[in-house]
Design a protein around this motif. Structure first.
Motif, mmCIF file in Angstrom:
data_model
loop_
_atom_site.group_PDB
_atom_site.id
_atom_site.type_symbol
_atom_site.label_atom_id
_atom_site.label_comp_id
_atom_site.label_asym_id
_atom_site.label_seq_id
_atom_site.Cartn_x
_atom_site.Cartn_y
_atom_site.Cartn_z
ATOM 1 N N UNK A 61 -15.213 -0.701 60.933
ATOM 2 C CA UNK A 61 -14.994 -0.684 59.476
ATOM 3 C C UNK A 61 -14.434 -2.038 59.080
ATOM 4 N N UNK A 62 -15.101 -2.709 58.140
ATOM 5 C CA UNK A 62 -14.656 -4.027 57.699
ATOM 6 C C UNK A 62 -14.298 -3.956 56.212
ATOM 7 N N UNK A 63 -13.100 -4.458 55.856
ATOM 8 C CA UNK A 63 -12.727 -4.447 54.443
ATOM 9 C C UNK A 63 -13.653 -5.364 53.637
ATOM 10 N N UNK A 64 -13.831 -5.020 52.370
ATOM 11 C CA UNK A 64 -14.658 -5.837 51.476
ATOM 12 C C UNK A 64 -13.888 -6.078 50.187
ATOM 13 N N UNK A 71 -20.760 -20.132 37.936
ATOM 14 C CA UNK A 71 -20.375 -18.722 38.057
ATOM 15 C C UNK A 71 -21.096 -18.114 39.249
ATOM 16 N N UNK A 72 -20.356 -17.398 40.088
ATOM 17 C CA UNK A 72 -20.980 -16.676 41.197
ATOM 18 C C UNK A 72 -20.005 -15.639 41.731
ATOM 19 N N UNK A 73 -20.535 -14.711 42.510
ATOM 20 C CA UNK A 73 -19.734 -13.680 43.183
ATOM 21 C C UNK A 73 -20.013 -13.748 44.668
ATOM 22 N N UNK A 74 -19.022 -13.339 45.444
ATOM 23 C CA UNK A 74 -19.241 -13.194 46.875
ATOM 24 C C UNK A 74 -18.343 -12.079 47.395
ATOM 25 N N UNK A 75 -18.803 -11.462 48.478
ATOM 26 C CA UNK A 75 -18.008 -10.445 49.160
ATOM 27 C C UNK A 75 -17.255 -11.125 50.286
ATOM 28 N N UNK A 76 -15.954 -10.913 50.301
ATOM 29 C CA UNK A 76 -15.093 -11.467 51.344
ATOM 30 C C UNK A 76 -14.734 -10.331 52.305
ATOM 31 N N UNK A 77 -14.738 -10.616 53.595
ATOM 32 C CA UNK A 77 -14.396 -9.617 54.606
ATOM 33 C C UNK A 77 -12.902 -9.616 54.878
ATOM 34 N N UNK A 78 -12.121 -9.236 53.866
ATOM 35 C CA UNK A 78 -10.666 -9.229 54.025
ATOM 36 C C UNK A 78 -10.053 -8.199 53.081
ATOM 37 N N UNK A 79 -8.798 -7.888 53.343
ATOM 38 C CA UNK A 79 -8.060 -7.013 52.437
ATOM 39 C C UNK A 79 -7.488 -7.854 51.296
ATOM 40 N N UNK A 84 -10.964 -10.384 41.453
ATOM 41 C CA UNK A 84 -11.375 -9.652 42.649
ATOM 42 C C UNK A 84 -11.210 -8.162 42.467
ATOM 43 N N UNK A 85 -11.989 -7.437 43.293
ATOM 44 C CA UNK A 85 -11.992 -5.986 43.252
ATOM 45 C C UNK A 85 -12.156 -5.472 44.677
#
Length: 100
Positions: free
Chosen positions: A66-69, A8-16, A54-55
């Protein structure tokens, strides 16, 4: 790329979210069974599975940029460390964005 992946893990992706959904089929692999339901996806990885959730988060702002997250949670079930690594190796390669 990491050397190992927890179950189990989370990560922030730089995309829409739209970009994520366009990239997801290639990242999970051609012919691999998977389905999307709302803001989640279930990927079958024999002998187990991967649940993605995802959220959309507020964008990251650096000066005028400005970068989407997109915050993505990964939950593997029924896969050992070697199987998780093999899947994520491909997944991360397909999700990489160019730069330089």
């Amino acid at each position: 790329m990491q050397s190992s992946y927890a179950d189990r893990f989370e990560r922030d992706m730089g995309c829409t979210e739209d970009e994520w959904l366009r990239w997801l089929p290639a990242a999970v692999g051609e012919g691999r069974p998977w389905r999307v339901e709302g803001a989640s996806a279930l990927v079958e990885i024999a002998p187990g599975s991967l649940q993605l959730r995802w959220q959309v988060m507020p964008p990251r702002v650096i000066a005028l940029m400005r970068m989407p997250v997109l915050r993505v949670g990964f939950v593997f079930e029924g896969l050992d460390a070697v199987q998780r690594f093999a899947f994520m190796k491909r997944f991360d390669l397909y999700m990489q964005r160019g730069g330089g």
